[in-house]
Design a protein around this motif. Structure first.
Motif, PDB file in Angstrom:
ATOM      1  N   LYS A  10      32.036  33.885  34.954  1.00  0.00           N
ATOM      2  CA  LYS A  10      33.229  34.765  35.693  1.00  0.00           C
ATOM      3  C   LYS A  10      34.403  34.242  35.104  1.00  0.00           C
ATOM      4  CE  LYS A  10      31.887  37.335  39.345  1.00  0.00           C
ATOM      5  NZ  LYS A  10      32.261  38.195  39.816  1.00  0.00           N
ATOM      6  N   ALA A  40      38.611  45.994  33.757  1.00  0.00           N
ATOM      7  CA  ALA A  40      37.846  45.294  34.834  1.00  0.00           C
ATOM      8  C   ALA A  40      37.481  43.884  34.762  1.00  0.00           C
ATOM      9  CB  ALA A  40      36.341  46.069  35.013  1.00  0.00           C
ATOM     10  N   ASP A  42      34.642  42.173  35.387  1.00  0.00           N
ATOM     11  CA  ASP A  42      33.210  41.854  34.610  1.00  0.00           C
ATOM     12  C   ASP A  42      32.610  43.170  34.392  1.00  0.00           C
ATOM     13  OD1 ASP A  42      31.906  42.863  37.175  1.00  0.00           O
ATOM     14  OD2 ASP A  42      32.550  40.821  37.916  1.00  0.00           O
ATOM     15  N   ASP A  44      29.606  44.224  35.578  1.00  0.00           N
ATOM     16  CA  ASP A  44      29.214  45.044  36.732  1.00  0.00           C
ATOM     17  C   ASP A  44      30.492  46.007  37.365  1.00  0.00           C
ATOM     18  OD1 ASP A  44      26.732  43.993  36.466  1.00  0.00           O
ATOM     19  OD2 ASP A  44      27.022  42.457  38.005  1.00  0.00           O
ATOM     20  N   SER A  45      31.648  45.384  37.332  1.00  0.00           N
ATOM     21  CA  SER A  45      32.779  46.019  37.917  1.00  0.00           C
ATOM     22  C   SER A  45      33.075  47.381  37.312  1.00  0.00           C
ATOM     23  CB  SER A  45      33.731  45.110  38.097  1.00  0.00           C
ATOM     24  OG  SER A  45      33.705  44.056  38.990  1.00  0.00           O
ATOM     25  N   ARG A  48      30.549  50.151  37.854  1.00  0.00           N
ATOM     26  CA  ARG A  48      30.389  50.714  38.976  1.00  0.00           C
ATOM     27  C   ARG A  48      31.930  51.355  38.892  1.00  0.00           C
ATOM     28  NH1 ARG A  48      30.624  46.588  41.644  1.00  0.00           N
ATOM     29  NH2 ARG A  48      33.128  46.029  41.712  1.00  0.00           N
ATOM     30  N   GLU A  49      32.961  51.183  38.421  1.00  0.00           N
ATOM     31  CA  GLU A  49      34.311  51.834  38.323  1.00  0.00           C
ATOM     32  C   GLU A  49      33.930  53.157  37.467  1.00  0.00           C
ATOM     33  OE1 GLU A  49      37.941  49.856  37.728  1.00  0.00           O
ATOM     34  OE2 GLU A  49      36.902  47.995  38.928  1.00  0.00           O
ATOM     35  N   GLU A  52      32.208  56.026  39.173  1.00  0.00           N
ATOM     36  CA  GLU A  52      33.157  56.529  40.438  1.00  0.00           C
ATOM     37  C   GLU A  52      34.096  57.410  39.744  1.00  0.00           C
ATOM     38  OE1 GLU A  52      34.990  53.097  42.418  1.00  0.00           O
ATOM     39  OE2 GLU A  52      33.220  52.522  43.161  1.00  0.00           O
TER      40      GLU A  52
END
Length: 97
Positions: A10, A40, A42, A44-45, A48-49, A52
């Motif tokens: 992270k 973002a 990371d 994963d984010s 996801r974004e 979306e």
């Protein structure tokens, strides 16, 4: 004793990602090649974004093939504008016909 560098998974740095894939507006139709450029924390984010944002634009599903970080502003359009938009917090979807 743990220090700040014990876990490099992270980062507090916000990165600009490019997500490459194919998105579909209608079931059982040929998809359109897309690049999504966004900021973002990371990967994963970022995924996801990106999903979306694609859904908000009316895409029903997407096959995401690659993800990476942009290490500086691209020279060519439309990626250069999308990169600047990402720095401002926008999510850009580039469609290829």
């Amino acid at each position: 004793m743990a220090n700040a560098h014990d876990n490099d998974n992270k980062s507090d740095e916000i990165l600009v990602f490019i997500v490459i894939g194919t998105a579909y507006e209608e079931p059982e139709t040929e998809g359109v090649s897309i690049h999504v450029i966004l900021r973002a924390a990371d990967d994963d984010s970022a995924v996801r974004e990106a999903l979306e944002a694609l859904a908000e634009e009316g895409f029903l599903e997407a096959d995401l093939d690659q993800i990476g970080t942009l290490m500086g502003e691209p020279e060519e359009e439309p990626h250069a504008s999308a990169y600047r938009g990402a720095l401002a917090g926008e999510v850009s979807i580039i469609r290829f016909a």
